[in-house]
Design an enzyme around this catalytic site. Structure first.
Site, PDB file in Angstrom:
ATOM      1  N   ARG A  21      26.867  85.537  20.209  1.00  0.00           N
ATOM      2  CA  ARG A  21      25.983  84.389  19.964  1.00  0.00           C
ATOM      3  C   ARG A  21      24.561  84.929  19.961  1.00  0.00           C
ATOM      4  O   ARG A  21      24.039  85.342  20.999  1.00  0.00           O
ATOM      5  CB  ARG A  21      26.183  83.340  21.059  1.00  0.00           C
ATOM      6  CG  ARG A  21      25.288  82.137  20.928  1.00  0.00           C
ATOM      7  CD  ARG A  21      25.801  81.207  19.839  1.00  0.00           C
ATOM      8  NE  ARG A  21      25.196  79.901  19.996  1.00  0.00           N
ATOM      9  CZ  ARG A  21      24.600  79.256  19.015  1.00  0.00           C
ATOM     10  NH1 ARG A  21      24.543  79.782  17.799  1.00  0.00           N
ATOM     11  NH2 ARG A  21      24.081  78.070  19.219  1.00  0.00           N
ATOM     12  N   GLU A  87      34.648  83.097  13.504  1.00  0.00           N
ATOM     13  CA  GLU A  87      34.805  84.551  13.625  1.00  0.00           C
ATOM     14  C   GLU A  87      35.936  84.879  14.593  1.00  0.00           C
ATOM     15  O   GLU A  87      36.774  85.736  14.312  1.00  0.00           O
ATOM     16  CB  GLU A  87      33.522  85.191  14.181  1.00  0.00           C
ATOM     17  CG  GLU A  87      32.427  85.440  13.222  1.00  0.00           C
ATOM     18  CD  GLU A  87      31.252  86.152  13.874  1.00  0.00           C
ATOM     19  OE1 GLU A  87      30.200  86.168  13.221  1.00  0.00           O
ATOM     20  OE2 GLU A  87      31.355  86.676  15.000  1.00  0.00           O
TER      21      GLU A  87
END
Length: 159
Positions: A21, A87
């Site tokens: 992130r 992902e």
């Protein structure tokens, strides 16, 4: 690693794909990890390597397939991002179908929050249930649980 291929193994362009992130770790932990990997001649793929004009999501999903290892950096807000979760689902698919090695890192995060989908992870999935298909959210739950239960590293324990 990635530079060698055999007739039975598809060509892999990268040794490691880094899933993280950005707002949590890009300018700290992830950039230091990336630099350390590069110094040791390990070809790590990070999303700032995209060629200009490439569509981000399909390009990153392709890079996951082209990597020998996926290293997932779970952080406080990782599950807030549907992009990160997509992902992660792709990483799980590659682990199951291409025997890709997957290594989780828990960055300043109690691993049980990911494993049990509690804390910020439970909150994020509840939010996604309102905005995304139930099938997609269920695939994210499965990917989070499966990958978080692999042997990995806790940044609070290992430097």
């Amino acid at each position: 690693m990635a530079s060698s291929s055999s007739p039975t193994t598809p060509y892999l362009k990268h040794d490691v794909f880094l899933s993280f992130r950005g707002t949590d770790t890009r300018n700290g932990f992830t950039s230091h990890l990336y630099d350390a990997l590069q110094r040791n001649q390990i070809d790590a793929y990070i999303d700032n390597k995209l060629d200009g004009g490439e569509t981000i999501e399909p390009a990153l999903l392709e890079r996951i397939e082209e990597s020998f290892i996926s290293l997932v950096i779970f952080s406080e807000n990782y599950a807030d991002s549907t992009f990160c979760l997509r992902e992660l689902s792709k990483i799980l698919e590659c682990m199951e179908t291409k025997q890709q090695m997957v290594l989780p890192v828990f960055y300043r995060l109690d691993p049980s929050h990911v494993q049990n989908l509690t804390g910020s992870y439970g909150d994020a999935l509840c939010k996604h249930e309102r905005d995304c298909s139930s099938e997609e959210v269920e695939s994210w739950r499965r990917a989070l649980k499966e990958i978080a239960n692999l042997k990995g590293w806790d940044s609070d324990v290992i430097k």
